[in-house]
Design an enzyme around this catalytic site. Structure first.
Site, short mmCIF file in Angstrom:
data_model
loop_
_atom_site.label_atom_id
_atom_site.label_comp_id
_atom_site.label_asym_id
_atom_site.label_seq_id
_atom_site.Cartn_x
_atom_site.Cartn_y
_atom_site.Cartn_z
N GLY A 254 13.23 31.76 4.38
CA GLY A 254 14.44 30.97 4.28
C GLY A 254 15.43 31.44 3.22
O GLY A 254 16.35 30.70 2.87
N GLY A 298 12.97 36.94 7.04
CA GLY A 298 13.42 37.54 8.29
C GLY A 298 14.89 37.84 8.22
O GLY A 298 15.33 38.99 8.19
N ARG A 299 15.70 36.76 8.18
CA ARG A 299 17.15 36.88 8.07
C ARG A 299 17.55 37.77 6.88
O ARG A 299 18.48 38.58 6.98
CB ARG A 299 17.74 35.48 7.90
CG ARG A 299 19.25 35.43 7.77
CD ARG A 299 19.71 34.11 7.14
NE ARG A 299 19.04 32.95 7.69
CZ ARG A 299 19.55 32.15 8.62
NH1 ARG A 299 20.75 32.40 9.11
NH2 ARG A 299 18.88 31.10 9.05
N ARG A 340 25.37 31.57 17.02
CA ARG A 340 25.23 30.79 15.80
C ARG A 340 26.47 29.98 15.46
O ARG A 340 26.38 28.91 14.87
CB ARG A 340 24.84 31.68 14.62
CG ARG A 340 23.46 32.32 14.77
CD ARG A 340 23.00 33.00 13.48
NE ARG A 340 22.74 32.01 12.44
CZ ARG A 340 23.54 31.78 11.41
NH1 ARG A 340 24.68 32.45 11.28
NH2 ARG A 340 23.23 30.87 10.51
N TYR A 344 25.35 26.29 15.19
CA TYR A 344 25.12 25.83 13.82
C TYR A 344 26.41 25.68 13.00
O TYR A 344 26.35 25.48 11.79
CB TYR A 344 24.21 26.81 13.06
CG TYR A 344 22.90 27.10 13.73
CD1 TYR A 344 22.08 26.08 14.20
CD2 TYR A 344 22.47 28.41 13.89
CE1 TYR A 344 20.88 26.36 14.80
CE2 TYR A 344 21.25 28.70 14.49
CZ TYR A 344 20.46 27.67 14.95
OH TYR A 344 19.26 27.95 15.56
N CYS A 371 33.86 30.86 29.33
CA CYS A 371 34.57 29.66 29.80
C CYS A 371 34.18 28.43 29.00
O CYS A 371 33.66 27.44 29.53
CB CYS A 371 34.31 29.45 31.29
SG CYS A 371 34.96 30.77 32.31
#
Length: 445
Positions: A254, A298-299, A340, A344, A371
């Site tokens: 995180g 990860g991120r 994202r 988010y 669209c």
């Protein structure tokens, strides 16, 4: 360039951006756009930084720590190989991710399997190949896994996922440690402790320890300290009652990255030494021995190492109610390659990547071609007023979750992923073709 860009990004005298020694105009010409571009050296360096800083920080305390790359951020077999070569383990959360990690040469014992609703097929395959740990998420899974392990005559290595009640990070959809959500077993209600006992008593399970993940985009080290205290308290209570000491504790991931020039990031070295000190304080408070720790970035490894290239199609000038204006810059991708922003409310930035411009900047919104009015890539950014059809835009910090969450909405073709390094590019994942798209469609009779 700001810290949102990978370390090799440069702008030449004619205004074009290069990454890994390759001009983005060359990348667009060879591979097309939209295009995910991964700076291989940068991604490897970020992985190595987690490995080295956390090993050094915990090593001061005489403790060991393993780094698991959280592959949901972005995974392909070559990235799995990079992680293996940088001495990281790999965390997977599906049968597909497991197979890709294995294809990349990751040793099964260095793979951890996550998931709140693992299928029998996923659990069976994990046991057959001999993954190093399975993070159990429910009492149902404990029972099913015990039975499958008995059937296969193996001992299943398990950790119990604990909901500690410590929440940190960004959007509510990526919060993972409050009570009212799908992941883990509650520390507060006693469910986590009961799960530990159930795993300990199961004939075919090998209880390794406990796992938690408190959120995403975390900037506060205090949250990690509180989480560590609660986890070590649970570990100590279990040992006191059963005499069995849990050898491992996983504190999850995180770690925040910057998505815009004004965004904040949690620096890897600061995180490593801060978390190690927080754990030491927790051990002192709770008592007991130091377990082996693990973390799951990860991120923070994949995100800053990647960018997305787009080609501009249509530019519109729109009058706003307050009398101001906004420039809408439509590109050849959108919510099919970056979910994202709409999911988010994530904030990104962008830059004109293919040339210089002396034009005044304009408040701009980079939008996609789908669209949906919510099909926004970058909500607010200053771009030159002469941005025009055919220009290339680069959006940084898209290495995590861009390709992983990519989709075929409006029958769009998912972009290719290329790695760049030392003036060369190579394809990691090829672009979808119309043949790919039509292969899944059962023709009308």
């Amino acid at each position: 360039m700001a810290s949102v860009w990978s370390s090799s990004v440069k702008r030449s005298s004619d205004g074009a951006i290069s990454v890994g020694g390759v001009d983005v105009r060359e990348l667009a010409a060879e591979h097309g756009t939209p295009l995910y571009v991964v700076d291989e050296a940068d991604m490897r360096a970020r992985a190595a930084a987690f490995r080295d800083h956390f090993s050094a920080a915990f090593g001061r305390k005489g403790a060991e720590v393993d780094v698991y790359y959280a592959s949901k951020a972005f995974l392909c077999s070559q990235v799995a190989r990079w992680m293996r070569e940088e001495d990281l383990c790999v965390d997977v959360a599906s049968l597909g991710e497991l197979e890709i990690a294995l294809r990349g040469g990751v040793a099964p014992q260095h793979i951890g399997l996550h998931g709140n609703n693992k299928s029998d097929a996923e659990l069976r395959r994990a046991l057959e190949v001999g993954v190093g740990r399975i993070i159990v998420d429910s009492f149902t899974e404990i029972e099913v896994l015990d039975a499958l392990a008995a059937e296969l005559s193996v001992s299943a290595p398990v950790m119990v996922r604990v909901t500690t009640g410590v929440h940190a990070g960004g959007h509510e959809y990526i919060a993972t440690s409050h009570e009212d959500q799908k992941f883990g077993l509650s520390l507060a209600t006693g469910a986590a402790y009961e799960a530990l006992v159930a795993c300990h008593d199961a004939a075919n399970l090998n209880l390794l320890g406990i796992h938690t993940h408190i959120g995403s985009q975390i900037l506060s080290l205090a949250a990690f300290q509180e989480s560590a205290e609660r986890m070590l308290g649970l570990r100590g209570a279990f040992t006191a009652d059963t005499g069995a000491e849990l050898p491992e504790v996983d504190l999850g991931g995180g770690y925040a990255i910057a998505y815009t020039e004004t965004g904040e990031a949690l620096e890897t070295r600061d995180a490593a030494y801060g978390i190690a000190d927080a754990v030491e304080a927790a051990v002192t408070k709770v008592g007991g021995t130091w377990p082996r720790f693990s973390i799951e970035p990860g991120r923070a490894i994949a995100g800053p190492a990647g960018m997305t290239l787009y080609t501009v199609g249509v530019v519109k000038q729109v009058q706003l109610e307050d009398g101001g204006g906004r420039q809408y810059v439509a590109v050849d991708g959108g919510m099919s390659d970056n979910m994202r922003t709409i999911t988010y409310q994530a904030e990104y930035t962008a830059t004109l990547a293919s040339r210089l411009s002396d034009a005044e900047s304009a408040l701009s919104r980079v939008v996609g071609k789908h669209c949906e009015s919510g099909d926004v890539v970058v909500r607010d950014v200053q771009l030159p007023h002469d941005t025009a059809r055919g220009d290339l835009l680069a959006v940084p910090a898209t290495g995590a979750y861009g390709r992983s969450m990519a989709n075929n909405y409006n029958a769009a073709l998912r972009p290719a992923v290329v790695a760049v390094r030392d003036g060369q590019s190579k394809v990691l994942i090829r672009r979808d073709t119309l043949d790919d798209l039509l292969r899944w469609d059962v023709a009308a009779e």
